[in-house]
Enzyme design. Structure first.
Site, PDB file in Angstrom:
ATOM      1  N   GLU A  98      43.494  40.159  45.695  1.00  0.00           N
ATOM      2  CA  GLU A  98      44.669  40.041  46.559  1.00  0.00           C
ATOM      3  C   GLU A  98      44.635  41.085  47.668  1.00  0.00           C
ATOM      4  OE1 GLU A  98      46.106  37.413  46.361  1.00  0.00           O
ATOM      5  OE2 GLU A  98      45.575  36.817  44.326  1.00  0.00           O
ATOM      6  N   ASP A 134      37.136  36.967  46.449  1.00  0.00           N
ATOM      7  CA  ASP A 134      36.450  37.115  45.162  1.00  0.00           C
ATOM      8  C   ASP A 134      35.377  38.195  45.247  1.00  0.00           C
ATOM      9  OD1 ASP A 134      37.918  35.199  43.818  1.00  0.00           O
ATOM     10  OD2 ASP A 134      36.475  33.588  44.143  1.00  0.00           O
TER      11      ASP A 134
END
Length: 683
Positions: free
Chosen positions: A521, A585
């Site tokens: 995030e 990711d």
């Protein structure tokens, strides 16, 4: 998890989806027998250096077939099921207590909403009683002026045509703005209308059959129902032709055009923007933000040139399609038949799960208060906050250590990182549902009431200070997100559970799980779109040209890597659509690994269950992405979802990490090992 910009239309994902995070103790005492990694999930017949995803999850994949009512089954689903068991107990108790609860309380509203949604007999007996007045209004439309009035009315459900609402101004994050954008399609993606491959044709045929079934249930003769379905499909196809692709919609700068209200009214006269602003209480607006001008131009023409009878069918369809769950069983069955074609699901979800999701969607924060009282402690929130700060420190170190970013850009990046607002578990201030009336009388009326309440809640923001305490997900949600305009990272209580975070597990497990989620995030603030906002959340170019070019070159390399991944024969991941999630990711696992290296466990290098701390870190990361998925659902995901399938969310980032190669002794030439020139690392 999801990185997002919020509006009344939807949560536009810029991040990823995930589960748990209570946060680990500051100085853990690693056990000798591991907790948090299930060694039975491993398939040691697979080399970790050839396919780490199947090495870490192979036996689990073999032993966990997809339940008939699911389209995928994985770690997210397992956690979701555990959460739902808690939620079901809460809702059943609330439904039992609601009859005696004080009218207007959250307990009464949550209990009565769930009870009405579960009352299948009452829904059957009501038939179209509560829907008919809305159908009658649609039938009364006679001309463009009537259509404009219908679309403008905030109480019209499923009016469609285009997206309209109040949202944060991307270039002035201290203000709300009126925003218009493309919308109004019944299928999940414009390409379903435009492509001529076998899969797209199959979806269109199923969609038309679904519409025809609904029109027949509403009383149309079969031939008329088919004609009406054709009319809606033809209209939506014209809308799709004017719509931008999902890849084009990712470019935040190209989807932002602010114009004076007078100009927008002149450019799109058939939308009758002054009427819409008046009906919605927005007459003080001086400007509007247009997302896709060419789409609104097309709608402007279609509104004037589409036969009123066809527009009526479009309104009928979108009214009913959105509320089939609260109509007699035949409507829900028709909806599910279409869902089967899209996703491959074999059975419909049990009614209690559907009612639970509806309650969470309608009264998320009222229900959420009851949920966190049982499922999330203040201590868990504090520990999660501590872990976020550990990741923030690691990220700052990585930014400063980059060899491709100039000092000027680094300075702004650190400022943005330090400005991240962090929300964990649940809102500090809950939404006020006092103006929303919920009863047991009608599940359908409850849906309409909550839709109107949400509409007014959104419209009422205009002219007020930005509500920085607002959440875009409900507390029980198994997910997380980054919101660029708020420059915030948000982790609902629902995701703060094993396997993402396990208070009994060692740091390797927790940093490989929730640590990677937190890092993910955070990285959305610096992905190909999130990086365009500054520390205050404003859409502003704060990069030097040289740094911008270097970043794009690195991102393009990641895009090409994912373009080459094939989850099914002839089906390739779309590296441009999934770019933001893939970068997040890669950044997330990198930052989590660096943060983990500062722990006592990583420094001690003591093995548990035969695995080193670094190996356990990577195993924990791989195991959160384990999932079996139906082929139809895979095809739908690749076409519409900005997230890559789970095996590539595991292998894709690790193939770029020398730290992974070292942990498992991978050599040049192994499938999990990329040549130095082919590796991509941004942070």
């Amino acid at each position: 998890m999801a990185a997002a910009t919020f509006s009344r239309w939807a949560l536009a994902a810029l991040g990823l989806g995930s589960l748990a995070a209570f946060g680990p103790p500051t100085k853990p005492n690693p056990p000798q027998q591991g907790v948090g990694i299930n060694l039975a999930n491993l398939d040691k017949s697979v080399s970790p250096c050839q396919d780490f995803y199947h090495y870490a999850n192979g036996n689990w994949l073999k032993n966990n077939p997809i339940p008939a009512a699911e389209t995928r089954w994985g770690a997210f689903n397992e956690l979701g099921d555990r959460n739902q068991a808690i939620e079901k107990r809460i809702l059943e108790k609330a439904a039992a207590d609601a009859r005696t609860a004080k009218a207007g309380t959250n307990e009464q509203k949550v209990g009565d909403f769930y009870a009405a949604a579960m009352d299948s007999m009452g829904i059957e007996q009501a038939g179209l009683k509560y829907l008919q007045p809305r159908l009658d209004r649609i039938k009364s439309l006679q001309n463009l002026a009537d259509v404009q009035q219908y679309i403008a009315d905030p109480k019209s459900y499923g009016a469609g045509w285009y997206g309209f609402g109040v949202g944060q101004d991307s270039k002035n994050s201290t203000q709300y703005a009126v925003q218009l954008r493309q919308g109004g399609l019944g299928l999940g993606d414009r390409d379903y209308y435009l492509k001529d491959d076998a899969r797209s044709r199959q979806v269109r045929m199923a969609y038309k059959a679904y519409m025809s079934s609904i029109f027949q249930l509403l009383g149309d003769a079969p031939s008329l129902a088919a004609t009406n379905a054709d009319a809606v499909l033809a209209l939506e196809t014209k809308m799709a032709q004017a719509s931008r692709s999902r890849v084009d919609l990712r470019d935040r700068l190209k989807n932002y055009t602010k114009v004076p209200v007078a100009q927008a009214a002149q450019d799109y006269p058939n939308l009758n923007l002054p009427l819409r602003l008046k009906a919605d209480g927005l007459t003080s607006a001086q400007d509007v933000i247009i997302g896709q001008p060419e789409y609104l131009a097309a709608v402007n023409n279609l509104l004037a040139n589409t036969p009123i009878a066809d527009e009526q069918q479009y309104f009928r369809w979108h009214l009913v399609e959105g509320v089939t769950s609260a109509l007699p069983k035949a409507y829900g069955d028709a909806s599910f038949r279409f869902t089967q074609v899209l996703t491959g699901a074999k059975q419909q979800q049990p009614r209690w799960k559907r009612a639970l999701r509806a309650t969470d969607g309608a009264l998320g924060e009222a229900f959420g208060q009851l949920y966190v009282d049982q499922a999330f402690t203040p201590a868990a929130k504090a520990r999660a906050k501590e872990m976020v700060e550990n990741l923030r420190k690691a990220y700052a170190e990585r930014i400063m250590a980059t060899d491709w970013m100039s000092p000027a850009t680094k300075k702004e990046a650190i400022e943005k990182l330090n400005a991240f607002a962090v929300k964990i578990g649940y809102p500090d201030k809950w939404k006020d549902y006092s103006k929303l009336k919920i009863t047991r009388q009608s599940a359908l009326e409850n849906l309409f009431a909550t839709a109107e309440w949400r509409e007014q809640d959104n419209l009422s923001k205009f002219g007020k200070p930005i509500d920085r305490g607002e959440w875009g997900m409900t507390p029980p949600t198994v997910n997380a997100y980054y919101n660029s305009s708020m420059n915030e990272i948000v982790f609902p209580a629902g995701i703060l559970q094993p396997p993402f975070y396990d208070p009994k597990a060692d740091d390797a497990v927790n940093y490989g799980g929730i640590g990677a989620v937190i890092g993910h995030e955070m990285t959305h603030g610096f992905d190909d779109q999130g990086r365009r906002s500054d520390a205050k959340g404003n859409l502003r170019d704060w990069w030097t040209k040289e740094d911008n070019d270097k970043f794009n070159a690195k991102a393009d390399m990641v895009g090409k890597q994912y373009d080459a991944f094939t989850p099914l024969d002839s089906v390739h991941v779309n590296g441009k659509l999934t770019m933001g999630e893939n970068l997040a990711d890669l950044g997330g696992i990198t930052i989590a690994y660096n943060a983990f290296q500062k722990t006592q466990q990583a420094k001690a290098k003591k093995s548990i269950d035969g695995f080193t701390p670094n190996q356990r870190f990577f195993l924990a990361y791989a195991q959160i992405w384990r999932a079996n998925q139906r082929p139809e659902a895979v095809r739908q995901q690749v076409q519409t979802d900005p997230h890559s399938p789970g095996q590539f969310r595991t292998n894709g980032p690790l193939m770029n990490m020398p730290e992974f190669y070292q942990a498992f002794g991978c050599k040049e030439g192994d499938k999990m090992t990329r040549a130095t020139a082919d590796r991509s690392r941004i942070w």
